[in-house]
Design an enzyme around this catalytic site. Structure first.
Site, PDB file in Angstrom:
ATOM      1  N   ASN A 217       0.885  -1.172   0.000  1.00 33.92           N
ATOM      2  CA  ASN A 217       0.000   0.000   0.000  1.00 33.92           C
ATOM      3  C   ASN A 217       0.919   1.217   0.000  1.00 33.92           C
ATOM      4  O   ASN A 217       1.504   1.552   1.032  1.00 33.92           O
ATOM      5  CB  ASN A 217      -0.896  -0.014   1.245  1.00 33.92           C
ATOM      6  CG  ASN A 217      -1.653   1.303   1.418  1.00 33.92           C
ATOM      7  OD1 ASN A 217      -1.716   2.120   0.493  1.00 33.92           O
ATOM      8  ND2 ASN A 217      -2.236   1.497   2.589  1.00 33.92           N
TER       9      ASN A 217
ATOM     10  N   GLU B  80      -6.587   4.948   7.898  1.00 29.23           N
ATOM     11  CA  GLU B  80      -6.378   6.381   7.622  1.00 29.23           C
ATOM     12  C   GLU B  80      -7.624   7.003   6.997  1.00 29.23           C
ATOM     13  O   GLU B  80      -7.926   8.172   7.218  1.00 29.23           O
ATOM     14  CB  GLU B  80      -5.131   6.543   6.727  1.00 29.23           C
ATOM     15  CG  GLU B  80      -3.869   6.277   7.543  1.00 29.23           C
ATOM     16  CD  GLU B  80      -2.717   5.659   6.782  1.00 29.23           C
ATOM     17  OE1 GLU B  80      -2.688   5.753   5.533  1.00 29.23           O
ATOM     18  OE2 GLU B  80      -1.837   5.068   7.445  1.00 29.23           O
TER      19      GLU B  80
ATOM     20  N   SER C 225       3.679  -2.191  10.287  1.00 28.94           N
ATOM     21  CA  SER C 225       5.138  -2.305  10.483  1.00 28.94           C
ATOM     22  C   SER C 225       5.684  -3.684  10.125  1.00 28.94           C
ATOM     23  O   SER C 225       6.583  -4.190  10.803  1.00 28.94           O
ATOM     24  CB  SER C 225       5.524  -1.913  11.910  1.00 28.94           C
ATOM     25  OG  SER C 225       5.190  -0.551  12.164  1.00 28.94           O
TER      26      SER C 225
HETATM   27  P1  13P Z   1       3.287   0.355   7.618  1.00 23.95           P
HETATM   28  O1  13P Z   1       3.744  -0.933   6.991  1.00 23.95           O
HETATM   29  O2  13P Z   1       4.060   1.544   7.111  1.00 23.95           O
HETATM   30  O3  13P Z   1       3.237   0.260   9.117  1.00 23.95           O
HETATM   31  O4  13P Z   1       1.782   0.615   7.126  1.00 23.95           O
HETATM   32  C1  13P Z   1       0.841  -0.402   7.259  1.00 23.95           C
HETATM   33  C2  13P Z   1      -0.373  -0.029   6.501  1.00 23.95           C
HETATM   34  O5  13P Z   1      -1.110   0.863   6.887  1.00 23.95           O
HETATM   35  C3  13P Z   1      -0.648  -0.748   5.249  1.00 23.95           C
HETATM   36  O6  13P Z   1      -1.928  -0.480   4.772  1.00 23.95           O
END
Ligand code: 13P
Length: 249
Positions: free
Chosen positions: A11, A100, A211
């Site tokens: 993503n 988000e 993460s």
């Molecule tokens: P990170 O891998 O940067 O923590 O983001 C996870 C995420 O929101 C994927 O949709």
């Protein structure tokens, strides 16, 4: 991971440029030849780069998708993008209800489920994201919060549930460098799995996101109910994206 084919999905969020994407897409393409396992690979890119992803990945094993979709089919919805438009650009996937979008754009679970239903009708595979905040977790409300997010999706029925993907992304683990432990993730994945099974869907893939990095991916993928990853930051470099894909045994 039983009979469910592992799915490794990037993503990109609101990152990239034509120049940077060209390097990243070529790097991912070139690297897939060296992968020994057979995970399914995909990238979800900003709308404006869908044509670029389509051109770069058309004859590859990597599929592509978008990060959101309008709940409406068409009409006077300035700024919105329909499922049919995404299908027009060869999209296979669309993220629905990323945390988000829930937090920053006020998307509620009923809307998210309606977007998933619309995406299915447009021939796309929705990846419905759920996950609790840190305060939810600390209050012992993880199961309840994730259950509430899932309920309108479960109500879409067994056929829809067998055609979509769920991503468990604890908000406190997103972009923080602090992944859920494999045990914490598995606990929630098992709950989601049980809910899906109660609604007649036994083979739905459940991704973990938050993460995920090359060095923690194998331990996550070793869990019974973790069928792959939804990757933010580490999907922006071909090496780390492929490193996670290589962790699928
Ligand atoms: P990170 O891998 O940067 O923590 O983001 C996870 C995420 O929101 C994927 O949709």
């Amino acid at each position: 991971m039983a009979m469910r084919r592992p799915l490794i999905m990037g993503n990109w969020k609101m990152h990239g440029s034509l120049a940077d994407n060209a390097v990243l897409l070529a790097g991912i393409r070139d690297g897939t030849a060296r992968l020994r396992g057979q995970p399914e690979l995909a990238v979800c890119v900003p709308f404006v780069y869908l044509a670029q992803a389509q051109m770069a990945l058309a004859d590859s094993v990597i599929s592509w998708g978008a990060q959101d979709v309008s709940v409406h089919e068409k009409g006077a919805y300035t700024g919105e993008i329909s499922g049919a438009m995404l299908a027009d650009f060869g999209c296979r996937w669309v993220l629905c209800g990323h945390s988000e979008r829930r937090a920053l754009h006020g998307e509620g679970s009923a809307l998210v489920a309606a977007k998933a239903a619309g995406a299915l009708a447009a021939g796309l595979t929705p990846v419905v994201c759920v996950g609790e905040t840190l305060s939810d977790r600390e209050a012992g409300e993880t199961e309840c919060v994730v259950g509430d997010q899932l309920d309108p999706v479960l109500a879409l029925g067994a056929d829809a549930l067998s055609r979509l993907v769920i991503a468990y992304e604890p908000v406190w683990a997103i972009g923080t460098g602090r992944s859920a432990t494999p045990e914490q993730a598995q606990e929630v994945h098992a709950l989601i799995r049980a809910s899906l099974a109660r609604h007649g869907a036994s083979a739905t893939r459940i991704l973990y996101g938050g993460s995920v990095k090359p060095d923690n991916a194998a331990a996550l993928f070793a869990q019974d109910d973790i069928d792959g990853a939804l990757i933010g930051g580490a999907s922006l470099q071909a090496d780390s994206f492929l490193g996670i894909a290589a962790a699928v045994s």
